[in-house]
Design an enzyme around this catalytic site. Structure first.
Site, PDB file in Angstrom:
ATOM      1  N   LYS A 176      52.561  33.655  40.295  1.00  0.00           N
ATOM      2  CA  LYS A 176      52.486  32.302  40.823  1.00  0.00           C
ATOM      3  C   LYS A 176      51.811  31.243  40.138  1.00  0.00           C
ATOM      4  CE  LYS A 176      49.934  30.219  43.692  1.00  0.00           C
ATOM      5  NZ  LYS A 176      50.042  28.541  43.444  1.00  0.00           N
ATOM      6  N   GLU A 251      38.875  35.675  38.132  1.00  0.00           N
ATOM      7  CA  GLU A 251      38.059  35.075  37.196  1.00  0.00           C
ATOM      8  C   GLU A 251      37.833  33.583  37.719  1.00  0.00           C
ATOM      9  OE1 GLU A 251      37.174  32.028  34.350  1.00  0.00           O
ATOM     10  OE2 GLU A 251      39.304  32.683  33.817  1.00  0.00           O
ATOM     11  N   CYS A 285      36.636  26.507  32.800  1.00  0.00           N
ATOM     12  CA  CYS A 285      35.548  27.242  33.424  1.00  0.00           C
ATOM     13  C   CYS A 285      34.568  27.620  32.518  1.00  0.00           C
ATOM     14  CB  CYS A 285      36.309  28.387  34.032  1.00  0.00           C
ATOM     15  SG  CYS A 285      36.722  29.587  32.613  1.00  0.00           S
ATOM     16  N   GLU A 386      29.768  23.346  40.327  1.00  0.00           N
ATOM     17  CA  GLU A 386      30.675  22.934  39.156  1.00  0.00           C
ATOM     18  C   GLU A 386      31.414  21.584  39.346  1.00  0.00           C
ATOM     19  OE1 GLU A 386      34.072  25.620  36.967  1.00  0.00           O
ATOM     20  OE2 GLU A 386      34.519  25.101  38.859  1.00  0.00           O
TER      21      GLU A 386
END
Length: 482
Positions: A176, A251, A285, A386
């Site tokens: 997906k 992850e 990331c 973040e």
């Protein structure tokens, strides 16, 4: 005006209509222009894709490793042939500059190539038995059907990162892609037909995580889930997978510290700090999320940052001279701006940027100014959460001990950076900096033969290289008596 293509689901090597009439419109984040209309899969559609993959698994897993590798090599040749086309797809759906999109295409090639090259290096063991005439055989076998759930920041590379090792190891694959950026993966699916992939080995179901992603996770056919995305989404996937005791590789979010010591090559460090923060509009990331600079070189480093950030050219990502494009969506842009304004309210100072860009091309897209913040402290929300946007937060430190302490004061542990010429500091860092991937005296960018993994809220498991490839096999132990 771009032609708006209509995509169905890709199941069993063919385009298959979804059982729902709902569709997602994919838009260019730089212009707002509609690019494509993409099917939204239902639970039944996901089940059909998984069943198709299950039916293909027996034949595919029994192929010798080099035959599976040959399929991947043919796919690599086609990706290389269509580099310009694929890069343009990435840029129009994701917004990254075309020069960065070409780098992503090459990285996708390297990821698949490593998997193909190492398909027959998934080796087991023969161990002496515990009785006369006995050997213990430990084999490496594929899991079965692997489900991939991907993020929007590297839409082609993240699919390649999961597809290559999954197929090389003998699994079949259903993915997906993120609902904002499915076009690169759908283009790869088209190439898989041309590459001669057996039907059902590679399948793509599009749509949101609530329906499509969840069904991929909970369906009993799925044996391994590999996901790249946010930490909250990762927790939900892990919880859902626990009902079936399934293996999960996650992850997730990063909050990379970037440490610059007084003996560093300051020019190189400043170049790397800017590259590691503003590449892909900060939507990486492994990005430099918090920059710790020794007080002895802080002022000089700040001046270098001011100059280098001012040189960033924000504009149409299809222009060759553009060095930063838009945020992926208006919601993401507003999130970044809220974080910057909150940091200012907490005492941070805006040196450069600090706002959305307006006027001309900027009015149609999701453009945010490259931003530099000073007077930032380690306790501020912008230092602990973040940002995933083009905001560089600069923090002065007294010495190496303070830099290490502040860097480790985070719930995330994916990537980190350090610039120093002192071997003793490097060795201390290797023991004391709690991050799974550390770049010393260089900008970011993991290698296909490395291992990309994090600690804490940055996920579990990892991707790439031999360690990543091993995640796509299980073990079978046989006590052989003769």
């Amino acid at each position: 005006m771009t032609d708006v293509r209509t995509y169905d689901l890709f199941i069993g090597g063919e385009w298959v209509p979804a059982t729902t009439e709902e569709r997602d419109t994919i838009r260019n984040p730089a212009t707002g222009e509609a690019l494509a209309s993409v099917a939204i899969a239902s639970k039944d559609d996901v089940d059909r894709a998984l069943q198709t993959a299950q039916e293909a698994f027996g034949t595919w897993s029994r192929l010798i490793a080099t035959d599976r590798a040959d399929c991947l090599y043919r796919l690599i040749d086609l990706i290389r042939r269509d580099e310009e086309k694929l890069a343009r797809i990435i840029t129009t759906e994701n917004g990254k500059p075309i020069r960065e999109a070409k780098v992503e295409v090459n990285f996708a090639i390297q990821l698949i190539r490593f998997a193909a090259e190492n398909a027959r290096r998934l080796e087991g063991n023969i161990i002496p038995g515990s009785r006369p005439g006995e050997k213990i055989l430990i084999e490496k076998i594929p899991h079965g059907v692997v489900a991939g759930i991907s993020a929007w920041n590297f839409p082609l590379a993240l699919t390649a990162r999961k597809l290559g090792p999954a197929l090389a190891a003998g699994n079949t694959f259903v993915i997906k892609p993120h609902e904002l950026t499915p076009l690169s993966t759908l283009a790869l699916a088209e190439l898989s037909v041309e590459a001669g992939f057996p039907k059902g080995v590679f399948n793509v179901v599009t749509g949101g995580g609530v329906t499509v992603g969840n069904q991929l996770v909970v369906n009993p056919i799925t044996k391994l889930i590999t996901m790249t995305g946010s930490t909250p989404a990762g927790r939900k996937i892990m919880a859902a997978a626990s009902e079936g005791l399934k293996e999960v590789r996650l992850e997730l979010v990063g909050k990379a510290p970037f440490i610059v010591m007084d003996d560093a090559d300051i020019e190189a460090a400043a170049n790397a700090a800017v590259a590691a923060r503003f590449m892909n509009c900060g939507q990486v990331c492994t990005a430099n999320e918090r920059t710790y600079v020794h007080q002895a070189v802080y002022d000089r480093f700040l001046e270098l940052l001011r100059r280098k950030i001012a040189e960033i050219k924000v504009g149409n990502p299809l222009d060759a001279d553009t060095t930063m494009g838009p945020k992926i969506s208006r919601a993401e842009l507003e999130k970044v701006d809220e974080m910057v304004q909150h940091a200012v309210a907490q005492g941070a100072k805006v040196e450069i940027g600090g706002k959305a860009l307006t006027g001309g091309i900027y009015d149609a897209g999701n453009f945010y100014a490259p931003t530099l913040l000073t007077n930032v402290t380690n306790e501020m929300d912008i230092t602990q959460n973040e940002v995933f946007g083009p905001v560089l937060s600069l923090i002065k430190v007294e010495d190496f001990d303070e830099a290490l302490m502040m860097a480790n004061k985070s719930r995330y542990g994916l990537s980190a950076y350090m610039f120093t010429q002192d071997l003793k500091k490097v060795m201390r860092m290797s023991n004391e900096l709690n991050f799974g991937e550390i770049y010393v005296n260089r900008e970011g960018g993991e290698a296909a033969q490395g291992f990309h993994h994090g600690y804490g809220d940055s996920g579990i498991g990892g991707e790439d290289g031999q360690y990543g490839l091993e995640a796509y096999v299980d073990t079978k132990t046989i006590y052989l008596n003769y």
